[in-house]
Design a protein around this motif. Structure first.
Motif, PDB file in Angstrom:
ATOM      1  N   GLY A   1      57.622  -1.284 -37.885  1.00  0.00           N
ATOM      2  CA  GLY A   1      56.362  -1.999 -36.513  1.00  0.00           C
ATOM      3  C   GLY A   1      55.866  -1.102 -35.452  1.00  0.00           C
ATOM      4  N   PRO A   2      56.658  -0.524 -34.794  1.00  0.00           N
ATOM      5  CA  PRO A   2      55.704   0.071 -33.987  1.00  0.00           C
ATOM      6  C   PRO A   2      54.857   1.536 -34.715  1.00  0.00           C
ATOM      7  CG  PRO A   2      58.011   0.254 -33.293  1.00  0.00           C
ATOM      8  CD  PRO A   2      58.278  -0.375 -34.603  1.00  0.00           C
ATOM      9  N   LEU A   3      54.848   2.137 -36.107  1.00  0.00           N
ATOM     10  CA  LEU A   3      54.280   3.199 -36.066  1.00  0.00           C
ATOM     11  C   LEU A   3      53.052   2.365 -37.119  1.00  0.00           C
ATOM     12  CD1 LEU A   3      56.963   5.294 -37.759  1.00  0.00           C
ATOM     13  CD2 LEU A   3      56.286   5.197 -36.261  1.00  0.00           C
ATOM     14  N   LEU A   4      52.663   1.240 -36.314  1.00  0.00           N
ATOM     15  CA  LEU A   4      51.539   0.570 -37.291  1.00  0.00           C
ATOM     16  C   LEU A   4      50.327   1.512 -36.362  1.00  0.00           C
ATOM     17  CD1 LEU A   4      52.339  -2.700 -38.162  1.00  0.00           C
ATOM     18  CD2 LEU A   4      51.599  -1.343 -39.472  1.00  0.00           C
TER      19      LEU A   4
ATOM     20  N   ASP B   1      50.026   8.261 -39.203  1.00  0.00           N
ATOM     21  CA  ASP B   1      50.532   9.954 -39.520  1.00  0.00           C
ATOM     22  C   ASP B   1      51.816   9.602 -39.665  1.00  0.00           C
ATOM     23  OD1 ASP B   1      50.722   9.752 -36.547  1.00  0.00           O
ATOM     24  OD2 ASP B   1      50.265  11.310 -36.900  1.00  0.00           O
ATOM     25  N   ARG B   2      52.747   8.840 -38.588  1.00  0.00           N
ATOM     26  CA  ARG B   2      53.857   9.132 -38.194  1.00  0.00           C
ATOM     27  C   ARG B   2      54.574   8.097 -39.734  1.00  0.00           C
ATOM     28  NH1 ARG B   2      55.648   8.049 -32.533  1.00  0.00           N
ATOM     29  NH2 ARG B   2      58.068   8.194 -33.787  1.00  0.00           N
ATOM     30  N   LEU B   3      53.830   7.047 -39.720  1.00  0.00           N
ATOM     31  CA  LEU B   3      53.515   5.660 -41.247  1.00  0.00           C
ATOM     32  C   LEU B   3      53.751   6.413 -41.822  1.00  0.00           C
ATOM     33  CD1 LEU B   3      53.766   2.757 -41.436  1.00  0.00           C
ATOM     34  CD2 LEU B   3      51.832   2.794 -41.960  1.00  0.00           C
TER      35      LEU B   3
ATOM     36  N   THR C   1      46.411   0.132 -46.510  1.00  0.00           N
ATOM     37  CA  THR C   1      45.386   0.860 -46.437  1.00  0.00           C
ATOM     38  C   THR C   1      45.291   2.265 -45.402  1.00  0.00           C
ATOM     39  OG1 THR C   1      43.780  -0.950 -46.225  1.00  0.00           O
ATOM     40  CG2 THR C   1      43.108   1.024 -45.003  1.00  0.00           C
ATOM     41  N   ALA C   2      47.002   1.939 -44.654  1.00  0.00           N
ATOM     42  CA  ALA C   2      46.888   3.276 -43.491  1.00  0.00           C
ATOM     43  C   ALA C   2      47.626   4.352 -44.711  1.00  0.00           C
ATOM     44  CB  ALA C   2      47.468   2.183 -42.402  1.00  0.00           C
ATOM     45  N   LEU C   3      48.353   3.857 -45.676  1.00  0.00           N
ATOM     46  CA  LEU C   3      50.016   4.621 -46.474  1.00  0.00           C
ATOM     47  C   LEU C   3      49.348   5.107 -47.132  1.00  0.00           C
ATOM     48  CD1 LEU C   3      52.598   4.817 -46.837  1.00  0.00           C
ATOM     49  CD2 LEU C   3      52.431   2.834 -48.190  1.00  0.00           C
ATOM     50  N   PHE C   4      48.449   4.723 -47.813  1.00  0.00           N
ATOM     51  CA  PHE C   4      46.456   4.686 -49.467  1.00  0.00           C
ATOM     52  C   PHE C   4      45.458   5.725 -48.834  1.00  0.00           C
ATOM     53  CE2 PHE C   4      48.289   1.310 -51.504  1.00  0.00           C
ATOM     54  CZ  PHE C   4      49.750   1.949 -51.478  1.00  0.00           C
ATOM     55  N   GLU C   5      45.461   5.602 -47.493  1.00  0.00           N
ATOM     56  CA  GLU C   5      44.426   6.684 -46.901  1.00  0.00           C
ATOM     57  C   GLU C   5      43.383   5.485 -47.178  1.00  0.00           C
ATOM     58  OE1 GLU C   5      44.470  10.147 -44.626  1.00  0.00           O
ATOM     59  OE2 GLU C   5      46.103  10.292 -46.063  1.00  0.00           O
ATOM     60  N   GLU C   6      43.212   4.673 -48.051  1.00  0.00           N
ATOM     61  CA  GLU C   6      41.736   4.569 -49.059  1.00  0.00           C
ATOM     62  C   GLU C   6      42.261   2.509 -48.900  1.00  0.00           C
ATOM     63  OE1 GLU C   6      41.933   4.429 -53.882  1.00  0.00           O
ATOM     64  OE2 GLU C   6      42.836   6.996 -53.194  1.00  0.00           O
ATOM     65  N   THR C   7      41.214   2.471 -49.954  1.00  0.00           N
ATOM     66  CA  THR C   7      41.476   0.810 -50.407  1.00  0.00           C
ATOM     67  C   THR C   7      42.479   0.649 -51.191  1.00  0.00           C
ATOM     68  OG1 THR C   7      39.177   0.429 -49.583  1.00  0.00           O
ATOM     69  CG2 THR C   7      40.743  -1.128 -51.227  1.00  0.00           C
TER      70      THR C   7
END
Length: 315
Positions: A20-23, A27-29, A126-132
């Motif tokens: 959770g703190p990485l949301l 980049d760290r996630l 979205t953050a993980l894939f860097e796309e939709t």
């Protein structure tokens, strides 16, 4: 030495770190996801939203007469005698833990499918894939009634069953509090780095067990609470723990997500079960949840059944 049995000798001793703190630090996630092949979020979803789905599922089970009326419904206590009137085969279609008719009613729940579209989960991917991200519509319920012949889900990789993009991730979510004793999910941290493993037969859900061949990764789990979310890569090895609480039902769901630009196996767009979408949609009110993928342009990948039958592969 039997490599399959050797898999199970390593204890489940670790616990998940809360991502959770990485949301706020994508980049760290992504770095943690790349290293561990999993991300755990404590309380990502509102507890009340998850418990609403739990109540709807338990109401369905109650209508089939398998709940113990001497307990409050939300405790999820089964009537063991009523459950054991069913054969294990009747309750184990594709590892869902209930009969097909019970499961059809659960699959018809709009709230069960809407949970997969929670903005909190979509923001993670979205953050993980860097796309939709694209949420697969083929959502799975695991409603594990405590039958005398119940089998736990063995160590396995989801890619064997999903295929399509390797960068597909599973979101496993408890529908209620699921302690270690109740048989929550355990994950072999970092095991995605080993790639696709050989398999052996196993009578549990999915029918296949990954052969780990002494790979040096650690099993992790946690006492889950309603609202927690665990996500993991399609090559990450995981398994269920045994239910040690007599009469208690374990409820969870599997939702799957992938980058919208990557290949998909066509069956991922079908219902989970021998159902039709128009049948399941009966009574739904949110039109955006229906057939939301029909106007998308996909590149399809043919299902390769051969990778599911690399039996007793020697490492």
């Amino acid at each position: 030495m039997n490599p399959v049995l050797d898999n199970e000798r390593k204890p489940v001793s670790g616990t998940f770190a809360d991502a959770g703190p990485l949301l706020g630090r994508p980049d760290r996630l992504r770095a943690r996801a790349n290293d561990d092949g999993l991300l755990f979020f404590r309380g990502l979803l509102p507890r009340a939203r998850v418990l609403e789905v739990r109540r709807s599922v338990l109401d369905i089970l109650d209508s089939f007469g398998v709940m113990d009326p001497s307990y409050p419904l939300m405790e999820g206590m089964a009537d063991i005698e009523a459950v054991n009137r069913y054969t294990s085969e009747e309750l184990q279609w594709n590892g869902v833990g209930v009969t097909l008719e019970m499961y059809r009613r659960i699959q018809k729940l709009e709230a069960f499918h809407a949970l997969a579209h929670s903005p909190e989960i979509l923001s993670v991917f979205t953050a993980l894939f860097e796309e939709t991200p694209f949420p697969h519509p083929r959502n799975i319920g695991r409603i594990m009634l405590p039958h005398r012949d119940a089998k736990i889900t063995p160590s396995h990789q989801d890619f064997l069953h999903i295929q399509g993009a390797a960068n597909t991730w599973t979101c496993w979510m408890p529908l209620g509090d699921v302690s270690r004793e109740l048989g929550g999910l355990a994950v072999l941290k970092g095991s995605h780095q080993a790639g696709l493993l050989g398999v052996s037969n196993n009578p549990g859900a999915g029918g296949l067990e990954s052969i780990l061949c002494g790979l040096d990764y650690d099993w992790q789990t946690i006492d889950y609470e309603a609202g927690d979310v665990l996500v993991f890569h399609s090559h990450t090895v995981h398994k269920s723990m045994s239910n040690q609480i007599p009469g208690r039902i374990r409820l969870s769901c599997d939702y799957r997500y992938q980058p919208a630009s990557e290949v998909i196996e066509p069956a991922s767009l079908k219902p989970h079960g021998p159902f039709e979408w128009d049948e399941l949609y009966e009574g739904w009110t949110d039109e955006k949840l229906k057939h939301y993928w029909v106007n998308k342009q996909f590149e399809f990948a043919e299902f390769d059944d051969s990778i599911r039958w690399q039996k007793e592969k020697i490492c």
